[in-house]
Design a protein around this motif. Structure first.
Motif, PDB file in Angstrom:
ATOM      1  N   SER A 120      10.038  -4.703  -2.204  1.00 45.30           N
ATOM      2  CA  SER A 120       9.821  -4.442  -3.632  1.00 45.30           C
ATOM      3  C   SER A 120       8.394  -4.676  -4.124  1.00 45.30           C
ATOM      4  CB  SER A 120      10.765  -5.331  -4.457  1.00 45.30           C
ATOM      5  OG  SER A 120      10.356  -6.689  -4.351  1.00 45.30           O
ATOM      6  N   HIS A 121       7.488  -5.123  -3.249  1.00 43.53           N
ATOM      7  CA  HIS A 121       6.173  -5.507  -3.781  1.00 43.53           C
ATOM      8  C   HIS A 121       5.086  -4.482  -3.437  1.00 43.53           C
ATOM      9  CE1 HIS A 121       3.367  -7.970  -5.753  1.00 43.53           C
ATOM     10  NE2 HIS A 121       2.756  -8.436  -4.689  1.00 43.53           N
ATOM     11  N   VAL A 122       4.452  -3.934  -4.482  1.00 44.49           N
ATOM     12  CA  VAL A 122       3.461  -2.868  -4.322  1.00 44.49           C
ATOM     13  C   VAL A 122       2.318  -3.307  -3.397  1.00 44.49           C
ATOM     14  CG1 VAL A 122       1.780  -1.431  -5.552  1.00 44.49           C
ATOM     15  CG2 VAL A 122       4.033  -1.840  -6.555  1.00 44.49           C
ATOM     16  N   THR A 158      13.130   2.444  -9.747  1.00 43.39           N
ATOM     17  CA  THR A 158      12.009   1.974 -10.553  1.00 43.39           C
ATOM     18  C   THR A 158      11.355   3.097 -11.348  1.00 43.39           C
ATOM     19  OG1 THR A 158       9.757   1.097 -10.344  1.00 43.39           O
ATOM     20  CG2 THR A 158      10.593   2.260  -8.450  1.00 43.39           C
ATOM     21  N   GLU A 205       8.298   3.431 -11.399  1.00 47.84           N
ATOM     22  CA  GLU A 205       7.046   3.762 -10.687  1.00 47.84           C
ATOM     23  C   GLU A 205       7.131   5.110  -9.973  1.00 47.84           C
ATOM     24  OE1 GLU A 205       5.069   0.655  -8.621  1.00 47.84           O
ATOM     25  OE2 GLU A 205       5.800  -0.884  -9.980  1.00 47.84           O
ATOM     26  N   TYR A 219       4.948   1.989  -1.978  1.00 47.43           N
ATOM     27  CA  TYR A 219       6.223   1.475  -2.517  1.00 47.43           C
ATOM     28  C   TYR A 219       6.927   2.541  -3.340  1.00 47.43           C
ATOM     29  CZ  TYR A 219       9.314  -0.755  -5.952  1.00 47.43           C
ATOM     30  OH  TYR A 219      10.383  -1.050  -6.768  1.00 47.43           O
ATOM     31  N   ASN A 248       9.207  -2.980 -15.340  1.00 44.43           N
ATOM     32  CA  ASN A 248       8.920  -4.291 -14.724  1.00 44.43           C
ATOM     33  C   ASN A 248       9.857  -5.385 -15.233  1.00 44.43           C
ATOM     34  OD1 ASN A 248       6.405  -2.772 -14.300  1.00 44.43           O
ATOM     35  ND2 ASN A 248       5.621  -4.730 -13.547  1.00 44.43           N
ATOM     36  N   GLU A 300       5.026 -13.710  -5.878  1.00 44.50           N
ATOM     37  CA  GLU A 300       3.995 -12.751  -5.459  1.00 44.50           C
ATOM     38  C   GLU A 300       3.739 -11.784  -6.623  1.00 44.50           C
ATOM     39  OE1 GLU A 300       5.806 -10.548  -2.223  1.00 44.50           O
ATOM     40  OE2 GLU A 300       7.463  -9.895  -3.492  1.00 44.50           O
ATOM     41  N   LYS A 301       4.738 -11.672  -7.522  1.00 46.40           N
ATOM     42  CA  LYS A 301       4.647 -10.789  -8.684  1.00 46.40           C
ATOM     43  C   LYS A 301       3.854 -11.500  -9.788  1.00 46.40           C
ATOM     44  CE  LYS A 301       7.832  -7.754  -7.004  1.00 46.40           C
ATOM     45  NZ  LYS A 301       8.384  -8.339  -5.795  1.00 46.40           N
ATOM     46  N   LEU A 302       3.277 -10.703 -10.691  1.00 42.31           N
ATOM     47  CA  LEU A 302       2.298 -11.233 -11.655  1.00 42.31           C
ATOM     48  C   LEU A 302       2.755 -12.517 -12.370  1.00 42.31           C
ATOM     49  CD1 LEU A 302      -0.448 -10.635 -13.196  1.00 42.31           C
ATOM     50  CD2 LEU A 302       0.990  -9.595 -14.939  1.00 42.31           C
ATOM     51  N   PRO A 334      -5.846 -14.251 -10.533  1.00 43.65           N
ATOM     52  CA  PRO A 334      -6.567 -13.021 -10.149  1.00 43.65           C
ATOM     53  C   PRO A 334      -6.078 -11.792 -10.914  1.00 43.65           C
ATOM     54  CG  PRO A 334      -4.915 -13.563  -8.495  1.00 43.65           C
ATOM     55  CD  PRO A 334      -4.815 -14.621  -9.547  1.00 43.65           C
ATOM     56  N   TYR A 361      -6.368  -8.020 -11.747  1.00 41.93           N
ATOM     57  CA  TYR A 361      -6.930  -6.849 -11.066  1.00 41.93           C
ATOM     58  C   TYR A 361      -7.740  -6.006 -12.051  1.00 41.93           C
ATOM     59  CZ  TYR A 361      -3.425  -7.810  -7.396  1.00 41.93           C
ATOM     60  OH  TYR A 361      -2.657  -8.396  -6.413  1.00 41.93           O
ATOM     61  N   ARG A 370       2.059  -2.460 -18.652  1.00 40.68           N
ATOM     62  CA  ARG A 370       3.414  -2.404 -18.100  1.00 40.68           C
ATOM     63  C   ARG A 370       4.416  -2.623 -19.229  1.00 40.68           C
ATOM     64  NH1 ARG A 370       0.815  -0.504 -14.733  1.00 40.68           N
ATOM     65  NH2 ARG A 370       0.676  -0.941 -12.501  1.00 40.68           N
ATOM     66  N   ASN A 383      -2.024  -5.926 -19.276  1.00 42.77           N
ATOM     67  CA  ASN A 383      -1.954  -7.118 -18.414  1.00 42.77           C
ATOM     68  C   ASN A 383      -2.708  -8.303 -18.998  1.00 42.77           C
ATOM     69  OD1 ASN A 383      -0.398  -5.760 -16.556  1.00 42.77           O
ATOM     70  ND2 ASN A 383      -2.093  -5.317 -15.151  1.00 42.77           N
ATOM     71  N   ARG A 401      -6.471  -3.178  -7.618  1.00 41.58           N
ATOM     72  CA  ARG A 401      -5.492  -2.700  -6.619  1.00 41.58           C
ATOM     73  C   ARG A 401      -5.775  -1.215  -6.355  1.00 41.58           C
ATOM     74  NH1 ARG A 401       0.681  -3.209  -8.566  1.00 41.58           N
ATOM     75  NH2 ARG A 401       0.638  -5.225  -7.542  1.00 41.58           N
ATOM     76  N   HIS A 447      -4.084   1.890  -8.422  1.00 41.71           N
ATOM     77  CA  HIS A 447      -3.406   1.125  -9.482  1.00 41.71           C
ATOM     78  C   HIS A 447      -3.007   2.012 -10.657  1.00 41.71           C
ATOM     79  CE1 HIS A 447      -3.660  -2.989 -11.768  1.00 41.71           C
ATOM     80  NE2 HIS A 447      -2.449  -2.455 -11.806  1.00 41.71           N
TER      81      HIS A 447
HETATM   82  O1  TDX Z   1      -2.237 -10.944  -8.813  1.00 37.47           O
HETATM   83  C1  TDX Z   1      -1.962  -9.955  -9.530  1.00 37.47           C
HETATM   84  N1  TDX Z   1      -2.887  -9.533 -10.457  1.00 37.47           N
HETATM   85  C2  TDX Z   1      -2.681  -8.456 -11.268  1.00 37.47           C
HETATM   86  O2  TDX Z   1      -3.542  -8.118 -12.089  1.00 37.47           O
HETATM   87  C3  TDX Z   1      -0.724  -9.240  -9.412  1.00 37.47           C
HETATM   88  C4  TDX Z   1       0.302  -9.657  -8.406  1.00 37.47           C
HETATM   89  C5  TDX Z   1      -0.541  -8.151 -10.241  1.00 37.47           C
HETATM   90  N2  TDX Z   1      -1.496  -7.758 -11.132  1.00 37.47           N
HETATM   91  C6  TDX Z   1      -1.229  -6.590 -11.993  1.00 37.47           C
HETATM   92  C7  TDX Z   1      -0.797  -5.339 -11.255  1.00 37.47           C
HETATM   93  C8  TDX Z   1       0.133  -4.672 -12.244  1.00 37.47           C
HETATM   94  O3  TDX Z   1      -0.614  -3.873 -13.144  1.00 37.47           O
HETATM   95  O4  TDX Z   1      -0.140  -6.933 -12.840  1.00 37.47           O
HETATM   96  C9  TDX Z   1       0.753  -5.834 -13.020  1.00 37.47           C
HETATM   97  C10 TDX Z   1       2.126  -6.235 -12.512  1.00 37.47           C
HETATM   98  O5  TDX Z   1       2.022  -6.373 -11.103  1.00 37.47           O
HETATM   99  P1  TDX Z   1       3.296  -6.715 -10.176  1.00 37.47           P
HETATM  100  O6  TDX Z   1       3.955  -7.944 -10.686  1.00 37.47           O
HETATM  101  O7  TDX Z   1       2.831  -6.693  -8.759  1.00 37.47           O
HETATM  102  O8  TDX Z   1       4.280  -5.500 -10.510  1.00 37.47           O
HETATM  103  P2  TDX Z   1       4.095  -3.919 -10.381  1.00 37.47           P
HETATM  104  O9  TDX Z   1       3.105  -3.552  -9.361  1.00 37.47           O
HETATM  105  O10 TDX Z   1       3.884  -3.373 -11.767  1.00 37.47           O
HETATM  106  O11 TDX Z   1       5.563  -3.507  -9.845  1.00 37.47           O
HETATM  107  C11 TDX Z   1       6.752  -4.182 -10.338  1.00 37.47           C
HETATM  108  O12 TDX Z   1       7.417  -3.427 -11.294  1.00 37.47           O
HETATM  109  C12 TDX Z   1       8.137  -2.298 -10.872  1.00 37.47           C
HETATM  110  C13 TDX Z   1       7.690  -4.549  -9.193  1.00 37.47           C
HETATM  111  O13 TDX Z   1       6.984  -5.257  -8.199  1.00 37.47           O
HETATM  112  C14 TDX Z   1       8.366  -3.345  -8.621  1.00 37.47           C
HETATM  113  O14 TDX Z   1       9.336  -3.736  -7.654  1.00 37.47           O
HETATM  114  C15 TDX Z   1       9.051  -2.598  -9.714  1.00 37.47           C
HETATM  115  O15 TDX Z   1       9.627  -1.433  -9.222  1.00 37.47           O
END
Ligand code: TDX
Ligand code: NAD
Length: 346
Positions: free
Chosen positions: A87-89, A130, A132, A155, A184, A193-195, A210, A212, A219, A254, A286, A289
């Motif tokens: 599930s993690h991008v 999702t 996405e 993903y 999300n 691992e998710k934000l 961190p 991005y 989101r 974000n 990312r 992104h």
């Molecule tokens: O360290 C980070 N810094 C950052 O800026 C991480 C982990 C993420 N981000 C950003 C990337 C995204 O714009 O935050 C936003 C959210 O990131 P994630 O938590 O990794 O979620 P996302 O990539 O949006 O995907 C999530 O939502 C849809 C889930 O992981 C998926 O499983 C779901 O389908």
């Protein structure tokens, strides 16, 4: 017919909330949680219901077609709610093939079992997906159920493919299915691992946050309990061969979300205002992104009467409280102890 529901990925974040809801709310159903217990699966998430009379757990990888068939036979499965996935991008960018295996081939294995065992229409294959898959939006507009698929990450490409396979089994073999594409999620039990849980963990440990790029990506956030309620609603009342978008009506850039999180954390930890924000570190973006996700959830709202019950401010506060109250959970999933546990359980 008494329902015997196979929920895949039930030890994961969203899956554990769905399993708990179904086990508690529908004692007349038998709930079989099938999960390989990857790094993201954790039976601690289900401690409170593991002894329920209507609950069973099977540690099985969805890549193992033989074992999946055995489970269909053993329990006479009537319905599937399929959540098991990579599930993690960010992980998909590092290793796309794992996503091809689990998300595509694993889904096809489950579809084959359902096709082989279900002889009548009184069944349902519910595929959890999702937003996405729709790719990215610019600064305006919303994803509807008619939006063209345009996945940008490995993903989302794997999830889009799995959606197409589910639909194809409906068209080709008449398999009764329903698909939901959700925004999300956040809430208790999400792997750090998710934000949101990553940043909570880092604030507690005074580590950098961190962000991005410039933090301009947007989101739509949904509290996981509201997603579980939507899944319940679609499972029982959705129409076969239909897709429903699920979203929080809750768009956040974000950086704005991270600043809100920092403010709430400072208040709860008794820090001086600005302490957590000082940890923000803008890092390399990312690759690929997606700029913005926003869901038009009017179909599920109008047809099934679902809407989110919790605002982001409220849900975030509850989520932070859960992580602060469950520091051992966070410690276990981020330390070698949990990795050792996974290894010893293989
Ligand atoms: O360290 C980070 N810094 C950052 O800026 C991480 C982990 C993420 N981000 C950003 C990337 C995204 O714009 O935050 C936003 C959210 O990131 P994630 O938590 O990794 O979620 P996302 O990539 O949006 O995907 C999530 O939502 C849809 C889930 O992981 C998926 O499983 C779901 O389908
Ligand atoms: P998660 O990573 O927290 O949990 C995934 C679960 O699947 C884990 O318990 C893991 O052990 C299990 N699993 C992984 N590979 C497996 C395999 N090969 N065989 C059997 N089990 C396996 O994921 P999540 O965030 O709870 O997401 C659940 C589902 O919802 C996924 O299909 C995901 O694409 C979808 N989804 C997630 C979000 C989100 O924001 N997290 C949003 C929309 C849709």
């Amino acid at each position: 017919m008494k329902k015997k529901i196979l929920i895949t990925g039930g030890a994961g974040f969203i899956g554990s909330h769905v399993v708990r809801k179904f086990v508690k709310q529908y004692p007349e159903y038998t709930i079989i949680n099938l999960d390989a217990l990857t790094y993201a699966g954790n039976l601690e998430n289900l401690k409170d219901i593991e002894k329920a009379a209507n609950y069973y757990f099977e540690k099985i990888n969805i890549l193992d077609a033989t074992q999946i068939n055995s489970v269909f036979e053993k329990y006479a499965i009537t319905d599937v709610i399929h959540l098991a996935a990579e599930s993690h991008v960010d992980r998909s960018i590092l290793s796309p093939i794992d996503f091809v295996y689990t998300n595509i081939a694993g889904t096809v294995n489950l579809l084959n079992a359902a096709k082989a065992y279900w002889k009548k229409d009184a069944h349902r294959f519910y595929h959890v997906s999702t937003d996405e898959v729709y790719g990215t939006l610019g600064n305006t507009g919303f994803f509807t159920e008619e939006t063209r698929y345009s996945p940008n990450s490995p993903y989302s490409a794997s999830k889009a493919s799995s959606d197409h396979f589910v639909r194809a089994y409906g068209e080709t073999y008449g398999l009764p299915y329903v698909i939901t594409n959700c925004s999300n999620n956040y809430g208790p039990n999400q792997f750090p691992e998710k934000l949101i849980p990553l940043f909570i963990h880092n604030i507690v440990n005074k580590k950098p946050l961190p962000v991005y790029g410039k933090g301009d990506n947007t989101r739509d956030w949904l509290f996981v309990i509201d997603h579980a309620i939507a899944i319940d609603r679609v499972f029982h009342h959705g129409k076969n061969h239909e897709t429903y978008n699920i979203g929080g009506f809750n768009e956040w850039k974000n950086i704005d979300l991270v600043k809100l999180l920092c403010k709430q954390m400072d208040e709860k930890l008794g820090n001086n205002s600005g302490t957590s924000e000082a940890l923000i570190s803008y890092v390399k973006d990312r690759p690929g992104h997606d700029l913005r996700y926003a869901i038009d959830a009017s179909k599920i709202n109008k047809e099934l009467g679902w809407k989110p019950s919790v605002s982001l401010e409220e849900g975030l506060s509850q989520t932070i409280d859960w992580y602060l109250d469950n520091s051992q959970w966070l410690e276990d999933v981020t330390s070698g102890v949990y990795k050792e546990y996974i290894r010893s359980n293989k």
